[in-house]
Design a protein around this motif. Sequence first.
Motif, PDB file in Angstrom:
ATOM      1  N   PRO A  21     -11.976  -0.306  12.773  1.00  0.00           N
ATOM      2  CA  PRO A  21     -10.719  -0.548  12.056  1.00  0.00           C
ATOM      3  C   PRO A  21     -10.214   0.727  11.375  1.00  0.00           C
ATOM      4  O   PRO A  21     -10.979   1.483  10.784  1.00  0.00           O
TER       5      PRO A  21
ATOM      6  N   ASP B 104      -3.571 -17.020  14.239  1.00  0.00           N
ATOM      7  CA  ASP B 104      -3.689 -17.624  12.903  1.00  0.00           C
ATOM      8  C   ASP B 104      -4.874 -18.593  12.867  1.00  0.00           C
ATOM      9  O   ASP B 104      -5.197 -19.216  13.855  1.00  0.00           O
TER      10      ASP B 104
ATOM     11  N   THR C 232      -5.690  -0.960  19.844  1.00  0.00           N
ATOM     12  CA  THR C 232      -6.344   0.291  19.489  1.00  0.00           C
ATOM     13  C   THR C 232      -7.369   0.637  20.562  1.00  0.00           C
ATOM     14  O   THR C 232      -7.739  -0.204  21.382  1.00  0.00           O
TER      15      THR C 232
ATOM     16  N   GLU D  97      -5.332  -7.283  19.214  1.00  0.00           N
ATOM     17  CA  GLU D  97      -5.117  -8.278  18.170  1.00  0.00           C
ATOM     18  C   GLU D  97      -3.746  -8.897  18.409  1.00  0.00           C
ATOM     19  O   GLU D  97      -2.714  -8.288  18.120  1.00  0.00           O
TER      20      GLU D  97
ATOM     21  N   ARG E 106       2.719  -9.971  11.223  1.00  0.00           N
ATOM     22  CA  ARG E 106       2.686 -11.425  11.414  1.00  0.00           C
ATOM     23  C   ARG E 106       3.604 -12.124  10.413  1.00  0.00           C
ATOM     24  O   ARG E 106       4.317 -13.072  10.764  1.00  0.00           O
TER      25      ARG E 106
ATOM     26  N   GLN F  11      -4.763  -0.526   8.768  1.00  0.00           N
ATOM     27  CA  GLN F  11      -4.474  -1.371   9.925  1.00  0.00           C
ATOM     28  C   GLN F  11      -4.361  -2.843   9.537  1.00  0.00           C
ATOM     29  O   GLN F  11      -3.487  -3.561  10.038  1.00  0.00           O
ATOM     30  N   ARG F  12      -5.205  -3.284   8.640  1.00  0.00           N
ATOM     31  CA  ARG F  12      -5.203  -4.693   8.263  1.00  0.00           C
ATOM     32  C   ARG F  12      -3.893  -5.084   7.571  1.00  0.00           C
ATOM     33  O   ARG F  12      -3.292  -6.114   7.901  1.00  0.00           O
ATOM     34  N   VAL F  13      -3.437  -4.256   6.639  1.00  0.00           N
ATOM     35  CA  VAL F  13      -2.199  -4.585   5.933  1.00  0.00           C
ATOM     36  C   VAL F  13      -1.012  -4.511   6.877  1.00  0.00           C
ATOM     37  O   VAL F  13      -0.064  -5.296   6.765  1.00  0.00           O
TER      38      VAL F  13
ATOM     39  N   ARG G 229       0.853  -1.191   0.000  1.00  0.00           N
ATOM     40  CA  ARG G 229       0.000   0.000   0.000  1.00  0.00           C
ATOM     41  C   ARG G 229       0.892   1.245   0.000  1.00  0.00           C
ATOM     42  O   ARG G 229       1.131   1.850   1.043  1.00  0.00           O
TER      43      ARG G 229
ATOM     44  N   THR H  66      -1.091  -5.235  10.157  1.00  0.00           N
ATOM     45  CA  THR H  66      -1.160  -6.439  10.980  1.00  0.00           C
ATOM     46  C   THR H  66      -0.661  -7.651  10.204  1.00  0.00           C
ATOM     47  O   THR H  66       0.106  -8.476  10.737  1.00  0.00           O
ATOM     48  N   GLN H  67      -1.076  -7.775   8.958  1.00  0.00           N
ATOM     49  CA  GLN H  67      -0.634  -8.902   8.137  1.00  0.00           C
ATOM     50  C   GLN H  67       0.880  -8.900   7.956  1.00  0.00           C
ATOM     51  O   GLN H  67       1.533  -9.949   8.024  1.00  0.00           O
TER      52      GLN H  67
END
Length: 305
Positions: free
Chosen positions: A280, A305, A274, A158, A292, A284-286, A118, A288-289
């Motif tokens: 969200p 997972d 958060t 998370e 991990r 944030q999702r990208v 991104r 977190t991915q």
Amino acid sequence: MRPTLRQLEYIVTVSRLGRFSQAAEVLNVSQPSLSAQIATVEQELGIRIFERSRGGVQTTAKGEDFIERAQKILVDVQDLRHAMVSDAPVGGRLRLGVLPSIGPYLLPQVIKEVHHARPGLRIVVREENTRDLEHGLKSGRFDLIISTPEDHPNTVQERLFNEPLWIATAVDDPLARDLQGVGAEDLQNRIFLTLDQSHRLSRIVFALAAECGGVVSDEYEGTTLDSIVLMAASGIGVAVLPDLYARRQGIYRDEVRLRPLKVTNANRDIAMLTRSTEGPLPGQRVLTQSLRSVARGMGMSILGD
């Protein structure tokens, strides 16, 4: 209009550092000028923000409310300024707080992956101790933080990964010869070295010392992992270190020997946190991915997972 943004910055900085002298130095103003500006705000609003003493300053109850609101105003102004002057493509902006025992050893590769996935997302990173991360998240100074989840109640958590712990010893310490790892019985009556008590790692080390029959040094508290490694090198105790630091930097130190800890609970969970009032966040999702993914590549036990 009063208080001015500069006055808000003065007050927030004094609150963060706990001393007028240190705040004046950081802000590049004289201490009398700083004190006068804060006194002006207190007089005009009819409140007492700080109680002064020889040991530093204490924030009053009214002052806590003032500082929390002031931090939000300063953050909003900073965001406004950034939005107006930035030439970056629209993609969002995240203000990320992270433990200093994690940030430099994990985030470079994470930020690289996020930028690839991104490109328009801008992540502003600041390293702070556990206590300051909690305060920063509550006040809105951070959008999210990477920290130990048990220290941040009433947040959306998370879980990311579980991180083992190591010890560092002087090169001539008998434990330096134990290539298979160090057990609880090996640490009986030993002196443990750790960070100051504003860090969760300190509390973990106190629990480990109790389990192993050791004692945490009351003569030295480090402010960085490097500092406690140097103290361990001198032979006064064993330093307890997180896995990321140990494998990314500690193993290359010639003055100490690092060994894995083979003790129950010699680990810590790391999570993304958060505020509970927010949904969200963009990007944030990208993030977190990527966290991990990079942690998995470093051999961490991934959670969730």
